[in-house]
Design a protein around this motif. Structure first.
Motif, short mmCIF file in Angstrom:
data_model
loop_
_atom_site.label_atom_id
_atom_site.label_comp_id
_atom_site.label_asym_id
_atom_site.label_seq_id
_atom_site.Cartn_x
_atom_site.Cartn_y
_atom_site.Cartn_z
N ALA A 70 0.82 -1.21 0.00
CA ALA A 70 0.00 0.00 0.00
C ALA A 70 0.85 1.26 0.00
O ALA A 70 0.43 2.31 -0.46
CB ALA A 70 -0.95 -0.01 1.20
N ASN A 71 2.06 1.15 0.54
CA ASN A 71 2.95 2.32 0.58
C ASN A 71 3.50 2.66 -0.80
O ASN A 71 3.85 3.81 -1.06
CB ASN A 71 4.10 2.07 1.55
N GLY A 72 3.62 1.64 -1.66
CA GLY A 72 4.04 1.87 -3.04
C GLY A 72 5.32 2.68 -3.15
O GLY A 72 5.39 3.63 -3.94
N THR A 73 6.33 2.31 -2.39
CA THR A 73 7.54 3.13 -2.29
C THR A 73 8.14 3.48 -3.65
O THR A 73 8.41 4.65 -3.95
CB THR A 73 8.59 2.41 -1.43
N LEU A 74 8.36 2.47 -4.50
CA LEU A 74 8.98 2.72 -5.79
C LEU A 74 8.07 3.51 -6.71
O LEU A 74 8.51 4.44 -7.41
CB LEU A 74 9.38 1.40 -6.44
N ALA A 75 6.78 3.14 -6.74
CA ALA A 75 5.84 3.84 -7.62
C ALA A 75 5.68 5.30 -7.22
O ALA A 75 5.62 6.19 -8.07
CB ALA A 75 4.49 3.13 -7.60
N LEU A 76 5.63 5.55 -5.93
CA LEU A 76 5.46 6.93 -5.46
C LEU A 76 6.71 7.77 -5.74
O LEU A 76 6.60 8.95 -6.08
CB LEU A 76 5.13 6.94 -3.97
#
Length: 528
Positions: A438-444
């Protein structure tokens, strides 16, 4: 409402409105003030089955019922409401506000749940004490075909509004958004644009009256609220001035036949060349045609609706936009109401499908926006597509690019709080998708990097953004001495509202001076 009820609410406000509403540690159902709030609601004739507290077995399912973005389904990551009031009538909204003031519980309103940062049902500060008034039970639409108007409650979806208009008056429509599950309340509050924007402007350009529950719990129409407040609610963003229960709108004529087309090009087959030319052509086309762009890593879709027949459209496109190479085979003639499901849901969708209120995405999303006032060079579009293709390793992306010009740009930017008018070529909505974490580190990180890369090519001083594409990365309110700081609010507020932000803040100071209606990006008061 009777005069006696109005007087009672005024007396209650006079007793309690002067108290400051702090944000202490988050309360449980057993907190005395929380129990007092619930008791107050029932005394105000809200049936118990419409009040869902944290201890209710139905609480979690009700809370999640209209959360559209899966990343917010983890309700432990932020503050959740003390209770959810499933309002069925305006008096329920009024009771929530009056009881909230009495027991120091703030109120947030939720209509469709599409708000991109979830601020209608969650708070980032875990100390925040608030309740949610869910308006999904208030969704009536009353169409007056003879006058060409309608009253629509805020809990209705755009699909329900469009369907009701078509059922009563097939030659009328309304200029609002593409997605049928978007709630009217939030959509109108931020402006509201869609496929009819170049012909008729925004949704708020056609709002002629409204009923508003204000910060005192009073019920106001246009005359009672005054022109400043009526101006503010038509595009000043939701959650700042009160809760709009219903909107009176002026409908617009639509022809018996509209033509929809989708022309797809790939980067390898000239998509970037066509897109580079589109950005100067599309805003200058006749008012009757809207050609928007959906850009993805491997393809660009030119999606359009023309208010007329294919025979009328073809010579126009061949003359004004020959590089698109549109053919008769691209034409799809239909009625305006049939275009709603076709554009959003695909060629197999039916008019009945726009009444489906459920649309929870299967992937997490992050949305950002830009306004472009000068064409972006072809060399930069090549770099943009190279960046789009980088994301495919850990997410997906779409850029929705909507042309302005025509009617939307002929209305002065101070006519409503929505200021993105004359001089705007188009709006870009960047949507980044990812699954799993849910944190989507790479996508964000990729999303932030793309937004930073685009900075030189968007509008400047300020870099503009669309209020309905809410983005907390633009800034958050800071509470100083119990009131949201105007100084901190300007950081994000002028991006959404440009020179209208100061006027919005002054209206806020007049109608809600103690900042009762408050969230992370609500309008702060500016005292003169």
């Amino acid at each position: 409402m009777s005069n006696s009820k109005t007087l009672l609410l005024f007396i209650i406000f006079c007793i309690f409105s002067s108290c400051y509403i702090p944000s202490p540690a988050i309360a449980s159902d057993h907190d005395p003030s929380s129990k007092g709030f619930i008791h107050c609601l029932t005394k105000k004739s809200i049936p118990p089955w419409l009040i869902h507290t944290r201890s209710s077995s139905s609480y979690t399912s009700i809370l999640k019922s209209s959360i559209r973005n899966p990343k917010f389904l983890n309700t432990t990551a932020s503050a959740t409401p003390l209770c959810i009031v499933m309002a069925k009538k305006t008096s329920h909204i009024q009771a929530a506000v009056v009881c909230g003031r009495r027991h120091r519980v703030r109120v947030r309103a939720r209509s469709g749940g599409h708000d991109y940062e979830g601020l209608s049902y969650r708070a980032e500060d875990r100390r925040e004490r608030f309740a949610v008034v869910d308006l999904s039970g208030m969704r009536s639409v009353r169409v007056d075909a003879a006058r060409g108007t309608a009253w629509v409650q805020s809990g209705a979806t755009l699909g329900e509004l469009y369907h009701a208009i078509w059922s009563s008056a097939p030659r009328l429509g309304f200029a609002a958004g593409v997605c049928p599950t978007v709630g009217v309340g939030g959509h109108f509050s931020g402006g509201g644009f869609g496929m009819l924007q170049r012909k008729y402007g925004l949704a708020v350009d056609h709002v002629v009256n409204a009923t508003l529950v204000d910060a005192r719990g009073g019920l106001l129409g246009r005359d009672a609220m005054g022109e400043d407040l009526f101006w503010a609610i038509r595009g000043g963003g939701g959650g700042s001035f009160g809760i709009v229960a219903s909107w009176h709108i002026k409908l617009v004529p639509v022809p018996p036949t509209v033509t929809v087309f989708d022309v797809v090009r790939t980067p390898e087959h000239g998509a970037i060349d066509v897109l580079t030319k589109w950005q100067e052509i599309a805003p200058r086309l006749p008012d009757d045609i809207m050609v928007r762009v959906i850009a993805e890593p491997r393809r660009v879709t030119f999606e359009a609706m023309y208010l007329g027949t294919c025979d009328e459209l073809l010579p126009l496109m061949h003359h004004r936009f020959p590089d698109l190479a549109m053919t008769r085979a691209d034409c799809n003639e239909m009625t305006w109401i049939e275009s709603i499901p076709y554009i959003h849901l695909g060629s197999n969708a039916t008019v009945a499908d726009i009444l489906n209120r459920s649309s929870i995405s299967r992937v997490n999303t992050k949305n950002r926006s830009d306004y472009v006032r000068h064409p972006i060079p072809k060399s930069i579009w090549k770099k943009i597509f190279a960046k789009l293709q980088q994301l495919t390793n850990f997410g997906e992306v779409q850029l929705f690019i909507d042309p302005y010009g025509a009617k939307i740009s002929r209305i002065h930017e101070s006519a409503t709080p929505f200021p993105h008018r004359e001089g705007v070529l188009y709006n870009i909505q960047y949507i980044t998708y990812w699954s799993g974490d849910a944190n989507g580190t790479l996508a964000l990180k990729w999303s932030r990097d793309l937004y930073k890369f685009m900075e030189p090519y968007g509008s400047k001083n300020p870099r503009e953004a669309y209020a309905n594409y809410r983005d907390l990365d633009l800034g958050r309110n800071k509470v100083v001495n119990g009131i949201s700081s105007y100084h901190h609010g300007k950081v994000w507020g002028e991006k959404y509202f440009r020179g209208n932000f100061e006027r919005l803040a002054k209206v806020k100071a007049k109608v809600d001076p103690d900042d009762y209606f408050r969230n992370e990006q609500s309008i702060p008061p500016l005292f003169e």
